[in-house]
Enzyme design. Sequence first.
Site, short mmCIF file in Angstrom:
data_model
loop_
_atom_site.label_atom_id
_atom_site.label_comp_id
_atom_site.label_asym_id
_atom_site.label_seq_id
_atom_site.Cartn_x
_atom_site.Cartn_y
_atom_site.Cartn_z
N THR A 111 0.96 -8.67 35.16
CA THR A 111 -0.49 -8.74 34.88
C THR A 111 -1.00 -7.63 33.98
O THR A 111 -2.05 -7.78 33.35
CB THR A 111 -1.29 -8.66 36.20
OG1 THR A 111 -0.90 -7.47 36.89
CG2 THR A 111 -1.06 -9.88 37.07
N GLU A 171 5.24 -5.04 41.31
CA GLU A 171 4.63 -6.36 41.08
C GLU A 171 5.69 -7.36 40.61
O GLU A 171 5.75 -8.50 41.08
CB GLU A 171 3.51 -6.25 40.04
CG GLU A 171 2.85 -7.60 39.79
CD GLU A 171 1.92 -7.59 38.58
OE1 GLU A 171 1.15 -6.63 38.42
OE2 GLU A 171 1.98 -8.56 37.80
S1 SF4 Z 1 -7.19 -7.23 38.83
FE1 SF4 Z 1 -5.33 -7.04 37.58
S2 SF4 Z 1 -4.79 -4.86 37.58
FE2 SF4 Z 1 -6.25 -5.22 39.24
S3 SF4 Z 1 -4.95 -5.54 41.03
FE3 SF4 Z 1 -5.44 -7.54 40.17
S4 SF4 Z 1 -3.77 -8.04 38.82
FE4 SF4 Z 1 -3.65 -5.84 39.25
#
Ligand code: SF4
Length: 293
Positions: free
Chosen positions: A163, A126
Amino acid sequence: MKVSLASAMGTCFGVQDAINLAMSPEFNNELTIVGQLVHNPQVSDSLKQNGVSLVPGIEDIDKIKTKKVMITAHGAAEKTKQQLHDAGFIVFDASCPLVMRVHQTIKSLVSKGYFPVVIGQKDHVEVKGIVGDLDDHLVINSEEDFSKIEKSGNRKLGIVTQTTQQRDKVEALVEKIRALDYVDEVSFVNTICQPTHDRQVAVHELADQVDLMIVIGGYNSSNTKKLVHVCGEKGIEAHHIESFDQLDKNWFVSKQHVGITAGTSTPENVINEVHTKILEIAEEIEGQVSLTS
Ligand code: SF4
């Protein structure tokens, strides 16, 4: 022995949407996923069983045998997508919108004159995608990385987060960066995603009630490891497993209350299998206790 499930856990919408797209019958064994779609071995196995091919990353472009390729939920740099287009592939993009928000946020900070900084793991797919289109950047994961800021000579920083970072850690790091005498200005945008945040809050709440936590998720899943870390910080015994057959009965002996949580790429059926097995173990232990008392 009481067994409780975290109020938020398991597969997030970003991961689920990506899995659904990859499993779509329209691909009919004609899809290669570039990079691990989710950090979960069971999901990767079931994709392979459905005829989906996997390559670790864009550096393996020569090994792709299908016309159609998919970018994972973790996202990718625009230049990576362009490279695939230019090589003649049809590109399906399963990037999570909350990852794309981080890409847009950091580009916006750069356009306002801030030097881009990401709080996260520099080798995570990511993060590679977030910084992949930038001319220059820094990735910070702890105070030990602050020397990179000083060496770069940049005094006006635009900071975002991977994230799946832990909110407390990120906020503490940002405060310390603001206080550095070689930094003049910080614009910080908290880009931890809501599902990750919800799972962290839920594990905190549950950890206050239990004396053992079982955390389910891939060993290479960043957010699962952070759930384990939260338990460690709270002094709660925690075991990270990928599937029910890794449960050890000895962990449960003398425990009063066991919690179960799972990372954002852990499928519901895997959680259910673990839950069922723990209930069986609890019954077995209680049976043995009542026989000896
Ligand atoms: S909701 Fe959050 S953890 Fe799930 S794929 Fe998206 S960024 Fe990643």
